[in-house]
Design a protein around this motif. Structure first.
Motif, mmCIF file in Angstrom:
data_model
loop_
_atom_site.group_PDB
_atom_site.id
_atom_site.type_symbol
_atom_site.label_atom_id
_atom_site.label_comp_id
_atom_site.label_asym_id
_atom_site.label_seq_id
_atom_site.Cartn_x
_atom_site.Cartn_y
_atom_site.Cartn_z
ATOM 1 N N ALA A 235 0.831 -1.205 0.000
ATOM 2 C CA ALA A 235 0.000 0.000 0.000
ATOM 3 C C ALA A 235 0.868 1.257 0.000
ATOM 4 C CB ALA A 235 -0.933 -0.005 1.205
ATOM 5 N N GLN A 236 1.947 1.249 0.782
ATOM 6 C CA GLN A 236 2.824 2.417 0.839
ATOM 7 C C GLN A 236 3.487 2.686 -0.512
ATOM 8 O OE1 GLN A 236 3.168 4.689 3.293
ATOM 9 N NE2 GLN A 236 1.498 3.551 4.268
ATOM 10 N N LYS A 237 3.899 1.638 -1.215
ATOM 11 C CA LYS A 237 4.537 1.837 -2.516
ATOM 12 C C LYS A 237 3.516 2.270 -3.565
ATOM 13 C CE LYS A 237 8.186 1.663 -2.724
ATOM 14 N NZ LYS A 237 9.189 2.671 -2.254
ATOM 15 N N MET A 238 2.282 1.797 -3.473
ATOM 16 C CA MET A 238 1.230 2.260 -4.378
ATOM 17 C C MET A 238 0.950 3.741 -4.172
ATOM 18 S SD MET A 238 -1.286 -1.051 -4.063
ATOM 19 C CE MET A 238 -2.708 -0.251 -4.866
ATOM 20 N N MET A 239 0.946 4.184 -2.915
ATOM 21 C CA MET A 239 0.753 5.609 -2.635
ATOM 22 C C MET A 239 1.876 6.430 -3.263
ATOM 23 S SD MET A 239 -0.328 5.627 1.385
ATOM 24 C CE MET A 239 -1.646 4.597 2.023
ATOM 25 N N GLN A 240 3.111 5.956 -3.114
ATOM 26 C CA GLN A 240 4.260 6.660 -3.685
ATOM 27 C C GLN A 240 4.116 6.810 -5.203
ATOM 28 O OE1 GLN A 240 7.944 4.498 -4.140
ATOM 29 N NE2 GLN A 240 9.130 6.196 -3.291
ATOM 30 N N GLU A 241 3.617 5.783 -5.855
ATOM 31 C CA GLU A 241 3.410 5.848 -7.305
ATOM 32 C C GLU A 241 2.296 6.829 -7.663
ATOM 33 O OE1 GLU A 241 4.696 1.179 -8.141
ATOM 34 O OE2 GLU A 241 2.592 1.793 -8.268
ATOM 35 N N ASN A 242 1.219 6.814 -6.902
ATOM 36 C CA ASN A 242 0.072 7.669 -7.232
ATOM 37 C C ASN A 242 0.341 9.147 -6.991
ATOM 38 O OD1 ASN A 242 -1.247 5.297 -7.849
ATOM 39 N ND2 ASN A 242 -3.074 5.741 -6.640
ATOM 40 N N ILE A 243 1.208 9.459 -6.048
ATOM 41 C CA ILE A 243 1.429 10.874 -5.719
ATOM 42 C C ILE A 243 2.062 11.634 -6.876
ATOM 43 C CG2 ILE A 243 3.736 10.612 -4.717
ATOM 44 C CD1 ILE A 243 0.867 12.859 -3.437
ATOM 45 N N LEU A 244 2.707 10.929 -7.802
ATOM 46 C CA LEU A 244 3.423 11.596 -8.892
ATOM 47 C C LEU A 244 2.502 12.360 -9.837
ATOM 48 C CD1 LEU A 244 6.051 8.831 -9.746
ATOM 49 C CD2 LEU A 244 6.423 10.937 -8.450
ATOM 50 N N SER A 245 1.213 12.012 -9.872
ATOM 51 C CA SER A 245 0.288 12.683 -10.792
ATOM 52 C C SER A 245 -0.619 13.696 -10.099
ATOM 53 C CB SER A 245 -0.582 11.645 -11.512
ATOM 54 O OG SER A 245 -1.420 10.965 -10.590
ATOM 55 N N VAL A 246 -0.384 13.950 -8.825
ATOM 56 C CA VAL A 246 -1.322 14.761 -8.038
ATOM 57 C C VAL A 246 -1.160 16.255 -8.275
ATOM 58 C CG1 VAL A 246 -1.842 15.453 -5.643
ATOM 59 C CG2 VAL A 246 -1.706 13.027 -6.240
ATOM 60 N N PHE A 247 0.093 16.733 -8.468
ATOM 61 C CA PHE A 247 0.356 18.171 -8.524
ATOM 62 C C PHE A 247 0.535 18.656 -9.965
ATOM 63 C CE2 PHE A 247 1.881 16.934 -4.299
ATOM 64 C CZ PHE A 247 1.321 17.906 -3.508
ATOM 65 N N THR A 248 0.036 19.856 -10.228
ATOM 66 C CA THR A 248 0.262 20.543 -11.493
ATOM 67 C C THR A 248 0.469 22.036 -11.239
ATOM 68 O OG1 THR A 248 -2.134 20.834 -11.813
ATOM 69 C CG2 THR A 248 -1.106 18.911 -12.877
#
Length: 254
Positions: A235-248
């Motif tokens: 779950a922690q590694k999935m969160m790390q992957e998902n955070i990359l698309s959050v900011f613009t």
């Protein structure tokens, strides 16, 4: 107390110039950072954080209760490769609008075109257990048995709120525990490639789409991954992957 913490943290951001910069460079511009938060097209702030009902990519209907996150090591890099670094960290609590934005105390850069990068959470060098009294007082510590240091994110709420049996979720992100006594750094480097043209005193909007935490590349199923997630390596590694698309990058005003 919360508001006091937020204001102190904004002042904790310090500014330093890359050592490779020419001492004769004219520092003719300045920057302010304005963070905004939404769930897709719905603005989320202190007035509706706990009342807005949203739906994630997996179809779960959600009410949010708390949303706090940590970012650090902000950098602006111009087209020549020169970097201006804002050392320190920024602790954001969506319940406290004073924590959304900051203006660095020492603030001066040359006019030009830049890109922005920063660290989600703390990198290994900065993520020192108990080292930051302000974060300690905010109950931001990550458990020592899970690697110590600090949270990167606390996102709490209820899901399936459109059913007779809603359930809580605790979407907390930090160091990933591989096994007992073995831990993996879990910060992310956020690189925003959108050109930022700075000519004078500029305000840079950084937009955070909270919905992306549950979307890309991992569609999050809260019925499977709701709580506890802190000791869950996958779950922690999935969160790390998902955070990359959050900011613009949003609007630049000056």
């Amino acid at each position: 107390m919360k508001k006091t913490i937020a204001l102190i943290l904004l002042l904790a951001i310090t500014f330093s110039c890359n050592e490779d910069m020419d001492d004769n460079t004219t520092l003719s511009a300045s920057v302010n950072f304005k963070f905004t938060h939404d769930w897709n097209d719905t603005l989320i702030n202190s007035s509706n954080l706990e009342t807005e009902t949203v739906t994630n990519a997996n179809g779960e209907v959600i009410n949010m209760v708390r949303f706090r996150y940590l970012t650090s090591k902000f950098k602006l890099t111009n087209t020549a490769g020169d970097t201006y670094s804002f050392e320190g960290f920024k602790f954001t609590d969506l319940a406290e609008e004073e924590s959304y934005n900051f203006t660095p105390d020492i603030n001066g850069i040359p006019s030009g075109t830049y890109t922005l990068s920063f660290i989600w959470g703390f990198n290994e060098e900065d993520n020192i257990d108990g080292a930051y009294p302000i974060l300690n007082s905010a109950s931001w510590n990550w458990p020592e048995m899970l690697g110590g240091g600090y949270h990167f994110l606390q996102f709490d709420g209820m899901y399936n709120v459109d059913t007779p049996n809603p359930s809580p979720f605790n979407f907390h992100n930090g160091t990933a525990r591989v096994t007992d006594g073995l831990f993996e750094q879990n910060f992310a480097t956020i690189v925003l490639d959108t050109p930022i043209i700075i000519t004078n005193e500029a305000t840079i909007e950084v937009k955070m789409n909270i919905a992306e935490l549950f979307t890309n590349p991992n569609t999050w199923d809260l019925n499977v991954l709701d709580t506890p997630l802190m000791p869950n390596y996958d779950a922690q590694k999935m969160m790390q992957e998902n955070i990359l698309s959050v900011f613009t990058i949003g609007e630049i005003t000056q």
